[in-house]
Design an enzyme around this catalytic site. Structure first.
Site, PDB file in Angstrom:
ATOM      1  N   ASN A 207       0.810  -1.141   0.209  1.00  0.00           N
ATOM      2  CA  ASN A 207      -0.143   0.176  -0.086  1.00  0.00           C
ATOM      3  C   ASN A 207       0.996   1.051   0.187  1.00  0.00           C
ATOM      4  O   ASN A 207       2.190   1.150   0.293  1.00  0.00           O
ATOM      5  CB  ASN A 207      -1.093  -0.036   1.132  1.00  0.00           C
ATOM      6  CG  ASN A 207      -0.112  -0.049   2.456  1.00  0.00           C
ATOM      7  OD1 ASN A 207       0.251   0.733   2.866  1.00  0.00           O
ATOM      8  ND2 ASN A 207      -0.148  -1.323   3.161  1.00  0.00           N
ATOM      9  N   ASP A 276      -4.732  -6.225   5.297  1.00  0.00           N
ATOM     10  CA  ASP A 276      -5.585  -7.205   6.094  1.00  0.00           C
ATOM     11  C   ASP A 276      -5.791  -8.568   5.579  1.00  0.00           C
ATOM     12  O   ASP A 276      -6.190  -9.573   6.321  1.00  0.00           O
ATOM     13  CB  ASP A 276      -7.070  -6.584   5.822  1.00  0.00           C
ATOM     14  CG  ASP A 276      -7.299  -5.235   6.749  1.00  0.00           C
ATOM     15  OD1 ASP A 276      -6.707  -5.014   7.584  1.00  0.00           O
ATOM     16  OD2 ASP A 276      -7.620  -3.994   6.096  1.00  0.00           O
ATOM     17  N   LYS A 286       8.113 -17.045 -10.476  1.00  0.00           N
ATOM     18  CA  LYS A 286       7.311 -15.985 -10.853  1.00  0.00           C
ATOM     19  C   LYS A 286       6.278 -16.627 -12.061  1.00  0.00           C
ATOM     20  O   LYS A 286       6.305 -17.386 -12.754  1.00  0.00           O
ATOM     21  CB  LYS A 286       8.471 -15.212 -11.795  1.00  0.00           C
ATOM     22  CG  LYS A 286       7.986 -13.803 -12.374  1.00  0.00           C
ATOM     23  CD  LYS A 286       8.976 -13.275 -13.307  1.00  0.00           C
ATOM     24  CE  LYS A 286       8.403 -12.023 -14.047  1.00  0.00           C
ATOM     25  NZ  LYS A 286       9.307 -11.408 -15.180  1.00  0.00           N
ATOM     26  N   PRO A 302      -3.670 -11.919  10.928  1.00  0.00           N
ATOM     27  CA  PRO A 302      -4.216 -11.532  12.199  1.00  0.00           C
ATOM     28  C   PRO A 302      -4.134 -10.036  12.378  1.00  0.00           C
ATOM     29  O   PRO A 302      -3.256  -9.231  11.801  1.00  0.00           O
ATOM     30  CB  PRO A 302      -2.967 -12.301  13.046  1.00  0.00           C
ATOM     31  CG  PRO A 302      -1.976 -12.147  12.141  1.00  0.00           C
ATOM     32  CD  PRO A 302      -2.339 -12.283  10.632  1.00  0.00           C
ATOM     33  N   ASP A 303      -4.904  -9.424  13.222  1.00  0.00           N
ATOM     34  CA  ASP A 303      -5.022  -8.173  13.732  1.00  0.00           C
ATOM     35  C   ASP A 303      -3.769  -7.914  14.844  1.00  0.00           C
ATOM     36  O   ASP A 303      -4.080  -8.405  15.765  1.00  0.00           O
ATOM     37  CB  ASP A 303      -6.176  -7.716  14.125  1.00  0.00           C
ATOM     38  CG  ASP A 303      -6.407  -6.158  14.079  1.00  0.00           C
ATOM     39  OD1 ASP A 303      -5.582  -5.620  14.867  1.00  0.00           O
ATOM     40  OD2 ASP A 303      -7.165  -5.703  13.631  1.00  0.00           O
ATOM     41  N   ILE A 304      -2.702  -7.511  14.552  1.00  0.00           N
ATOM     42  CA  ILE A 304      -1.798  -7.207  15.644  1.00  0.00           C
ATOM     43  C   ILE A 304      -2.079  -6.345  16.591  1.00  0.00           C
ATOM     44  O   ILE A 304      -2.030  -6.625  17.898  1.00  0.00           O
ATOM     45  CB  ILE A 304      -0.535  -6.350  14.782  1.00  0.00           C
ATOM     46  CG1 ILE A 304      -0.115  -7.160  13.673  1.00  0.00           C
ATOM     47  CG2 ILE A 304       0.799  -6.478  15.810  1.00  0.00           C
ATOM     48  CD1 ILE A 304       0.886  -6.565  12.773  1.00  0.00           C
ATOM     49  N   LEU A 305      -2.742  -5.206  16.424  1.00  0.00           N
ATOM     50  CA  LEU A 305      -3.316  -4.213  17.436  1.00  0.00           C
ATOM     51  C   LEU A 305      -4.277  -4.940  18.422  1.00  0.00           C
ATOM     52  O   LEU A 305      -4.025  -4.716  19.621  1.00  0.00           O
ATOM     53  CB  LEU A 305      -3.755  -2.923  16.798  1.00  0.00           C
ATOM     54  CG  LEU A 305      -4.313  -1.768  17.835  1.00  0.00           C
ATOM     55  CD1 LEU A 305      -3.162  -1.096  18.799  1.00  0.00           C
ATOM     56  CD2 LEU A 305      -4.989  -0.584  16.968  1.00  0.00           C
ATOM     57  N   PHE A 320      -4.019   3.503  14.881  1.00  0.00           N
ATOM     58  CA  PHE A 320      -3.914   4.582  13.934  1.00  0.00           C
ATOM     59  C   PHE A 320      -5.171   4.214  13.245  1.00  0.00           C
ATOM     60  O   PHE A 320      -5.299   2.860  13.069  1.00  0.00           O
ATOM     61  CB  PHE A 320      -2.720   4.926  13.137  1.00  0.00           C
ATOM     62  CG  PHE A 320      -1.939   5.919  13.777  1.00  0.00           C
ATOM     63  CD1 PHE A 320      -1.291   5.557  14.957  1.00  0.00           C
ATOM     64  CD2 PHE A 320      -1.944   7.212  13.199  1.00  0.00           C
ATOM     65  CE1 PHE A 320      -0.463   6.631  15.560  1.00  0.00           C
ATOM     66  CE2 PHE A 320      -0.968   8.159  13.609  1.00  0.00           C
ATOM     67  CZ  PHE A 320      -0.579   7.800  14.833  1.00  0.00           C
ATOM     68  N   LYS A 338     -11.325  -2.756  18.398  1.00  0.00           N
ATOM     69  CA  LYS A 338      -9.886  -3.367  18.840  1.00  0.00           C
ATOM     70  C   LYS A 338      -9.830  -2.996  20.305  1.00  0.00           C
ATOM     71  O   LYS A 338      -8.467  -3.220  20.753  1.00  0.00           O
ATOM     72  CB  LYS A 338      -8.928  -2.423  18.076  1.00  0.00           C
ATOM     73  CG  LYS A 338      -8.956  -2.594  16.372  1.00  0.00           C
ATOM     74  CD  LYS A 338      -7.936  -2.478  15.485  1.00  0.00           C
ATOM     75  CE  LYS A 338      -8.347  -2.511  14.141  1.00  0.00           C
ATOM     76  NZ  LYS A 338      -7.117  -2.965  13.327  1.00  0.00           N
TER      77      LYS A 338
END
Ligand code: C5P
Length: 393
Positions: A207, A276, A286, A302-305, A320, A338
């Protein structure tokens, strides 16, 4: 940092040429700079160079009658907020450690009332010399700040410890001296930058996060006295001085690195733009262009926070949220989901990849907006906001 009066002492080493760039950076950052030199330093770079860069008269002689009371050795350091000697030679370190006062710089140091900083620069053998090490230890014990030296290639062709820190590093360290130590003794664990989820051997999903906000915050936490571990996705940014950086690529690598350190952290700040989803059918080699368009299958990361926030002895967590619309509504839902006490929300258009940012702070008391500002200034402000909400140590 607000503008300061800086007295820069330049002593006779090859690194004196870097002191010219340091002067320029200090002036550019808004500080007032006065330069004093040893006689040996004037053999490397002339006073005229420093006069032109600082816009102020340069002093190199103890007997200079220009100060109105003819006391250059007292006058110059008394009007300074800090006296930094860069480069500081082994000879000057020796003089300072022993109270020798036989030239302008050593006399100014002895007569000063402001903090003293030295940035040593010398051959690696001279740096390691036990007599020099004793002098440096004595200076530290006397409350003198020692910046560096760094390791690397030296002007003499040898490689080792003794290089002066780069001007940018000196500026960073010097400005940090004036920051209130709101996070002294706290361990901060952070994530920053984007993540990279491989599709095949050369391609991936990432991103537009630049890492600038996270790196600015890492620097601000360090300036405030914290011990900072920065788990960073791929960015082109240099690691802030004095911050421990762990480089990762994928969200799962970031997750693993964070969970290894979360147990000992007092504060966790998730600034990274974590993917995500990752690619379930990642190709080892390749992908070749063929008859059919490849199908990329995704699975959730996984959601780290959220994971860190739900640990039994969770650190104080700050999240954030980058949204492209409905900022308050989405960010508020995210903070609740969260379960983090503080969430910093920003619009993608105003934040990602830019040098400035405009954020909303969300906590149990509600939300409030901060004005648009430079990311480093915002980071310093966020440290204040965070420190004010921290439970006592
Ligand atoms: O859900 P969203 O990605 O918008 O949440 C943003 C916050 O959650 C950021 O603080 C981000 O670092 C963190 N996050 C995380 N792990 C994920 C996704 C987001 O820690 N997998």
């Amino acid at each position: 940092m607000s503008a300061r009066r800086i007295l820069l002492g330049v002593t006779g080493g090859v690194a004196a040429y870097k002191a010219a760039e340091f002067t320029r950076l200090l002036v550019k950052a808004g500080h007032t700079v006065e330069v004093v030199m040893t006689e040996a330093a004037t053999r490397f770079v002339t006073p005229v160079t420093f006069q032109a860069l600082s816009g102020n008269a340069v002093y190199a002689d103890l007997w200079d009658p220009r100060p109105h009371n003819a006391m250059a050795h007292i006058e110059l350091s008394r009007r300074a907020d800090v006296f930094i000697i860069a480069p500081a030679t082994a000879n000057t370190l020796y003089k300072l450690a022993h109270g020798v006062s036989d030239d302008l710089i050593s006399t100014l140091a002895a007569a000063r009332t402001c903090p003293l900083v030295v940035a040593p620069a010398m051959n690696r053998q001279m740096w390691a010399n036990p007599a020099n090490q004793r002098n440096v230890a004595q200076l530290r014990a006397d409350g003198v700040q020692v910046f560096g030296p760094a390791s690397g290639e030296q002007a003499c062709g040898e490689v080792g410890e003794g290089r002066m820190l780069e001007p940018e590093q000196l500026l960073e360290r010097l400005e940090a001296l004036f920051v209130p130590q709101r996070l002294a003794g706290r361990k901060v664990l952070m994530t920053a930058g984007p993540t990279f989820e491989p599709i095949d051997a050369v391609r991936g999903i990432t991103n537009i996060s630049s890492g600038k906000m996270g790196y600015a915050l890492a620097r601000a936490c360090r300036n405030a006295g914290a011990e900072v571990t920065l788990v960073s996705g791929p960015t082109g940014l240099p690691c802030p001085e004095g911050v421990q950086r762990l480089d990762v690529g994928t969200a799962r690598e970031m997750y693993d690195a964070v969970l290894r350190h979360a147990g000992s952290a007092d504060i966790f700040i998730g600034v990274a733009a974590v993917a995500d989803y990752r690619v379930r059918n990642r190709a080892e080699h390749k992908l070749k262009k063929g008859d059919s368009v490849p199908v990329i299958e995704l699975e959730e990361n996984p959601d780290i926070l959220a994971t860190v926030a739900s640990l039994p002895a969770a650190p104080f967590c700050v999240g954030f949220a980058a949204e492209s619309r409905n900022l308050l509504e989405y960010a508020d839902a995210k903070r609740r989901r969260k379960k983090v006490p503080l969430l910093v929300a920003n619009l993608v258009q105003k934040a990602m990849g830019r040098d400035t940012n405009e954020v909303l702070l969300l906590d149990d008391a509600g939300s409030h907006a901060l004005p648009e500002m430079d990311k480093q200034a915002l980071a310093a402000r966020l440290v204040e906001e965070l420190a004010a909400r921290l439970p006592p140590a």
